[in-house]
Motif scaffolding. Sequence first.
Motif, PDB file in Angstrom:
ATOM      1  N   PHE A  40       0.848  -1.185   0.000  1.00 29.21           N
ATOM      2  CA  PHE A  40       0.000   0.000   0.000  1.00 29.21           C
ATOM      3  C   PHE A  40       0.887   1.240   0.000  1.00 29.21           C
ATOM      4  O   PHE A  40       1.196   1.774   1.062  1.00 29.21           O
ATOM      5  CB  PHE A  40      -0.922  -0.011   1.224  1.00 29.21           C
ATOM      6  CG  PHE A  40      -1.962  -1.068   1.132  1.00 29.21           C
ATOM      7  CD1 PHE A  40      -1.751  -2.309   1.692  1.00 29.21           C
ATOM      8  CD2 PHE A  40      -3.130  -0.821   0.466  1.00 29.21           C
ATOM      9  CE1 PHE A  40      -2.703  -3.299   1.589  1.00 29.21           C
ATOM     10  CE2 PHE A  40      -4.092  -1.803   0.368  1.00 29.21           C
ATOM     11  CZ  PHE A  40      -3.875  -3.041   0.922  1.00 29.21           C
ATOM     12  N   PRO A  41       1.306   1.687  -1.162  1.00 25.82           N
ATOM     13  CA  PRO A  41       2.096   2.913  -1.223  1.00 25.82           C
ATOM     14  C   PRO A  41       1.288   4.077  -0.646  1.00 25.82           C
ATOM     15  O   PRO A  41       0.082   4.173  -0.859  1.00 25.82           O
ATOM     16  CB  PRO A  41       2.336   3.117  -2.711  1.00 25.82           C
ATOM     17  CG  PRO A  41       2.108   1.779  -3.328  1.00 25.82           C
ATOM     18  CD  PRO A  41       1.075   1.111  -2.483  1.00 25.82           C
ATOM     19  N   VAL A  57      -3.052  12.036   4.249  1.00 34.89           N
ATOM     20  CA  VAL A  57      -2.465  10.789   3.777  1.00 34.89           C
ATOM     21  C   VAL A  57      -2.973  10.511   2.372  1.00 34.89           C
ATOM     22  O   VAL A  57      -4.181  10.454   2.138  1.00 34.89           O
ATOM     23  CB  VAL A  57      -2.844   9.601   4.696  1.00 34.89           C
ATOM     24  CG1 VAL A  57      -2.162   8.323   4.238  1.00 34.89           C
ATOM     25  CG2 VAL A  57      -2.517   9.916   6.144  1.00 34.89           C
ATOM     26  N   LEU A  58      -2.038  10.350   1.445  1.00 35.58           N
ATOM     27  CA  LEU A  58      -2.368   9.879   0.105  1.00 35.58           C
ATOM     28  C   LEU A  58      -2.016   8.408   0.064  1.00 35.58           C
ATOM     29  O   LEU A  58      -0.961   8.005   0.567  1.00 35.58           O
ATOM     30  CB  LEU A  58      -1.548  10.622  -0.958  1.00 35.58           C
ATOM     31  CG  LEU A  58      -1.663  12.140  -0.992  1.00 35.58           C
ATOM     32  CD1 LEU A  58      -0.812  12.691  -2.141  1.00 35.58           C
ATOM     33  CD2 LEU A  58      -3.100  12.580  -1.130  1.00 35.58           C
ATOM     34  N   PHE A  59      -2.868   7.592  -0.527  1.00 38.66           N
ATOM     35  CA  PHE A  59      -2.565   6.173  -0.627  1.00 38.66           C
ATOM     36  C   PHE A  59      -3.163   5.597  -1.904  1.00 38.66           C
ATOM     37  O   PHE A  59      -4.070   6.176  -2.497  1.00 38.66           O
ATOM     38  CB  PHE A  59      -3.049   5.398   0.608  1.00 38.66           C
ATOM     39  CG  PHE A  59      -4.526   5.435   0.859  1.00 38.66           C
ATOM     40  CD1 PHE A  59      -5.339   4.410   0.417  1.00 38.66           C
ATOM     41  CD2 PHE A  59      -5.093   6.475   1.570  1.00 38.66           C
ATOM     42  CE1 PHE A  59      -6.712   4.426   0.665  1.00 38.66           C
ATOM     43  CE2 PHE A  59      -6.452   6.497   1.831  1.00 38.66           C
ATOM     44  CZ  PHE A  59      -7.266   5.472   1.374  1.00 38.66           C
ATOM     45  N   ALA A  60      -2.629   4.468  -2.323  1.00 39.84           N
ATOM     46  CA  ALA A  60      -3.090   3.787  -3.536  1.00 39.84           C
ATOM     47  C   ALA A  60      -3.516   2.376  -3.162  1.00 39.84           C
ATOM     48  O   ALA A  60      -2.750   1.635  -2.542  1.00 39.84           O
ATOM     49  CB  ALA A  60      -1.972   3.744  -4.574  1.00 39.84           C
ATOM     50  N   ARG A 105       2.188   4.330  -9.793  1.00 37.28           N
ATOM     51  CA  ARG A 105       3.307   3.675 -10.502  1.00 37.28           C
ATOM     52  C   ARG A 105       4.074   2.767  -9.558  1.00 37.28           C
ATOM     53  O   ARG A 105       4.454   1.652  -9.912  1.00 37.28           O
ATOM     54  CB  ARG A 105       4.239   4.718 -11.124  1.00 37.28           C
ATOM     55  CG  ARG A 105       3.764   5.230 -12.464  1.00 37.28           C
ATOM     56  CD  ARG A 105       4.863   5.986 -13.207  1.00 37.28           C
ATOM     57  NE  ARG A 105       5.400   7.111 -12.466  1.00 37.28           N
ATOM     58  CZ  ARG A 105       4.900   8.341 -12.493  1.00 37.28           C
ATOM     59  NH1 ARG A 105       3.837   8.621 -13.203  1.00 37.28           N
ATOM     60  NH2 ARG A 105       5.465   9.299 -11.802  1.00 37.28           N
ATOM     61  N   ALA A 106       4.314   3.229  -8.335  1.00 34.57           N
ATOM     62  CA  ALA A 106       5.028   2.413  -7.356  1.00 34.57           C
ATOM     63  C   ALA A 106       4.240   1.142  -7.042  1.00 34.57           C
ATOM     64  O   ALA A 106       4.821   0.061  -6.901  1.00 34.57           O
ATOM     65  CB  ALA A 106       5.267   3.219  -6.076  1.00 34.57           C
ATOM     66  N   ALA A 107       2.936   1.252  -6.954  1.00 34.97           N
ATOM     67  CA  ALA A 107       2.100   0.082  -6.682  1.00 34.97           C
ATOM     68  C   ALA A 107       2.185  -0.917  -7.828  1.00 34.97           C
ATOM     69  O   ALA A 107       2.305  -2.125  -7.611  1.00 34.97           O
ATOM     70  CB  ALA A 107       0.653   0.512  -6.456  1.00 34.97           C
TER      71      ALA A 107
END
Length: 118
Positions: A40-41, A57-60, A105-107
């Motif tokens: 969970f980035p 908090v931003l999350f993907a 992108r990281a996810a």
Amino acid sequence: MRQAYAHHATIVPARGADPGAPSVAITGALRDAARPGSPFPHHTATAPDGDRLRLRVLFATEPDRVDEIRARIDAALAAGPWQLTGSGCARLDPDERPHARRLLRAARTAAQDAGQRS
């Protein structure tokens, strides 16, 4: 398919508390939520506001896990050495969209890497 989300919270820190501790608590809660190949980035920003600390908090994550992730963030903040005075959903601000794309992108990269290891 994962999407980017925003969550906000306000806490009243204990006197002398580490202002970075809430971010660490959130990271721990989201690390515990991850399953292999599905991290969970996220990114936590803090801003002082008088005697309070505002967190964003931003999350993907996948849409069906949003409520779980928000609950984990709230539980981590409710358990700390501070008083949680408010939290909830927030809309991504236009200036946060580039950061949200990086989280997505990281996810994707992490999921691809995990798929290659299995």
